[in-house]
Write an enzyme that holds these catalytic residues in place. Sequence first.
Site, PDB file in Angstrom:
ATOM      1  N   LYS A 199      -9.928  15.107  -5.584  1.00  0.00           N
ATOM      2  CA  LYS A 199      -9.389  14.294  -4.500  1.00  0.00           C
ATOM      3  C   LYS A 199     -10.449  13.771  -3.549  1.00  0.00           C
ATOM      4  CE  LYS A 199      -4.962  16.692  -4.039  1.00  0.00           C
ATOM      5  NZ  LYS A 199      -4.179  17.481  -3.079  1.00  0.00           N
ATOM      6  N   GLY A 351     -18.281  23.860  -6.281  1.00  0.00           N
ATOM      7  CA  GLY A 351     -17.914  24.963  -7.176  1.00  0.00           C
ATOM      8  C   GLY A 351     -17.759  24.540  -8.630  1.00  0.00           C
TER       9      GLY A 351
HETATM   10  P1  ADP Z   1     -16.203  20.642  -6.813  1.00  0.00           P
HETATM   11  O1  ADP Z   1     -15.699  22.064  -6.805  1.00  0.00           O
HETATM   12  O2  ADP Z   1     -17.358  20.461  -7.754  1.00  0.00           O
HETATM   13  O3  ADP Z   1     -16.469  20.130  -5.424  1.00  0.00           O
HETATM   14  P2  ADP Z   1     -13.548  19.597  -6.851  1.00  0.00           P
HETATM   15  O4  ADP Z   1     -13.052  20.913  -6.396  1.00  0.00           O
HETATM   16  O5  ADP Z   1     -13.472  18.464  -5.916  1.00  0.00           O
HETATM   17  O6  ADP Z   1     -15.050  19.721  -7.401  1.00  0.00           O
HETATM   18  O7  ADP Z   1     -12.749  19.111  -8.130  1.00  0.00           O
HETATM   19  C1  ADP Z   1     -12.757  19.829  -9.311  1.00  0.00           C
HETATM   20  C2  ADP Z   1     -11.500  19.592 -10.102  1.00  0.00           C
HETATM   21  O8  ADP Z   1     -11.217  18.221 -10.231  1.00  0.00           O
HETATM   22  C3  ADP Z   1     -11.653  20.116 -11.480  1.00  0.00           C
HETATM   23  O9  ADP Z   1     -10.934  21.319 -11.589  1.00  0.00           O
HETATM   24  C4  ADP Z   1     -11.081  19.007 -12.376  1.00  0.00           C
HETATM   25  O10 ADP Z   1     -10.149  19.485 -13.321  1.00  0.00           O
HETATM   26  C5  ADP Z   1     -10.416  18.092 -11.383  1.00  0.00           C
HETATM   27  N1  ADP Z   1     -10.373  16.710 -11.870  1.00  0.00           N
HETATM   28  C6  ADP Z   1     -11.397  15.930 -12.250  1.00  0.00           C
HETATM   29  N2  ADP Z   1     -10.949  14.737 -12.700  1.00  0.00           N
HETATM   30  C7  ADP Z   1      -9.615  14.752 -12.591  1.00  0.00           C
HETATM   31  C8  ADP Z   1      -8.583  13.820 -12.915  1.00  0.00           C
HETATM   32  N3  ADP Z   1      -8.869  12.622 -13.427  1.00  0.00           N
HETATM   33  N4  ADP Z   1      -7.311  14.178 -12.672  1.00  0.00           N
HETATM   34  C9  ADP Z   1      -7.029  15.391 -12.152  1.00  0.00           C
HETATM   35  N5  ADP Z   1      -7.943  16.320 -11.841  1.00  0.00           N
HETATM   36  C10 ADP Z   1      -9.230  16.001 -12.050  1.00  0.00           C
HETATM   37 MG    MG Z   2     -13.794  22.848  -6.170  1.00  0.00          MG
END
Ligand code: ADP
Ligand code: MG
Length: 394
Positions: A199, A351
Amino acid sequence: MKPLRTMESLEVSGKRVLLRLDLNVPIKDGVVVDDTRVREAAPTVRLLAERGAIVVACSHLGRAKGKPDPALSLAPVAPVLAQHAGHPVGFVPDVAGEVAMAAVTAAQPGDVLLLENLRFEPGETANDPEFCARLARLAQVYVNDAFGTAHRAHASTAGVAQLFTARAAGPLMARELHALGTVRDNPERPFVAVVGGAKISGKLEALQALVEKADTLALVGGMANTFLLAQGHEMGTSLVERDLVDTARAILARAAERGATVILPEEVVVATSPEAPAGQVVPLGSIPADHMVLDVGPATIARIQSALAAARTVFWNGPAGVFERPPFAAGTLAIAQAMAASAAFTVVGGGESVAAVHQAGVAGQLSHVSTGGGASLEFLGGATLPGVAVLEEA
Ligand code: ADP
Ligand code: MG
């Protein structure tokens, strides 16, 4: 950023050093199931012990509610820390009461103690002055090596630090701030930022900061959906944030105004659900109404790869797809590999992004893998982290 007070400048021999670490590791049935954070913290403990300090290590663990919770005790972490530090670690079953005071006063130079979970005390998250005072009297010197909690004004990260004249950042914290400070304040160009994940919300400040600095902004993952929606594309059942469409439009407008290149998916991998056994590559404009976007497609991967190959600085946060499911992992793994292959200064944070980098087996080939997800995004967004501000030179 003002210069940081670092550990080397402190006189620690024969002194009790309150060392704030990030030992917030997953524990199952009394066993540490992922010791990454302990492994990273161990060299600092060893260094201080070798310099003749009495090390009084502390950390939070999990979401303890201001009272003791046996399932969240740091006791199982002590032997793991001892093993990685190559040095005995005495566990103290108390945070900052009389038991802790007695243990630290009996300790000898070179000894290492680990206090009980800071969040067993309600004063920790409340940054309560009385608790800060009790914690501070355990030591004469304060070192904070827990970057991941530096964005929180808690007792052990903020309040207590102010009670020490001898205070400094530990080496892990210093490394984080150096890498992220380079990205934020002094990136060599071209600077490419890749932002993805589920998001936009939660990453808005970082996005708004990156759109002001990056030469190329690649938007991927679930968050790209809202940008594509803002451009008028039909997104089927994809995850979108309708309330952020205007925000997304403003970010794109700002990039255009600055002359920054924006890479958005032009074709995507779709399926009816993340559990689907396989996806299907379709161009934008052809997403079936009952399908959702779950990864970026090959043409988009290729554009990102060439941007990363030409970059001098790269920051990446957020997976390009639902990489936890193999049919939708290609985009994320390709970004990890392209970062590893790039000659740029490469920093990854977050993460899931960090987990993806490990899954791709390329963590060792990046310039910096940031452990503090929330803290790193807040820092990039320009926020003053309370746990850092207190460690800056006056
Ligand atoms: P980070 O922990 O690296 O900051 P986020 O927590 O923002 O990353 O997002 C990680 C999640 O986003 C992952 O679990 C992944 O499954 C999800 N994600 C990535 N692309 C999509 C998508 N197109 N639709 C739904 N979820 C998504
Ligand atoms: Mg995350």
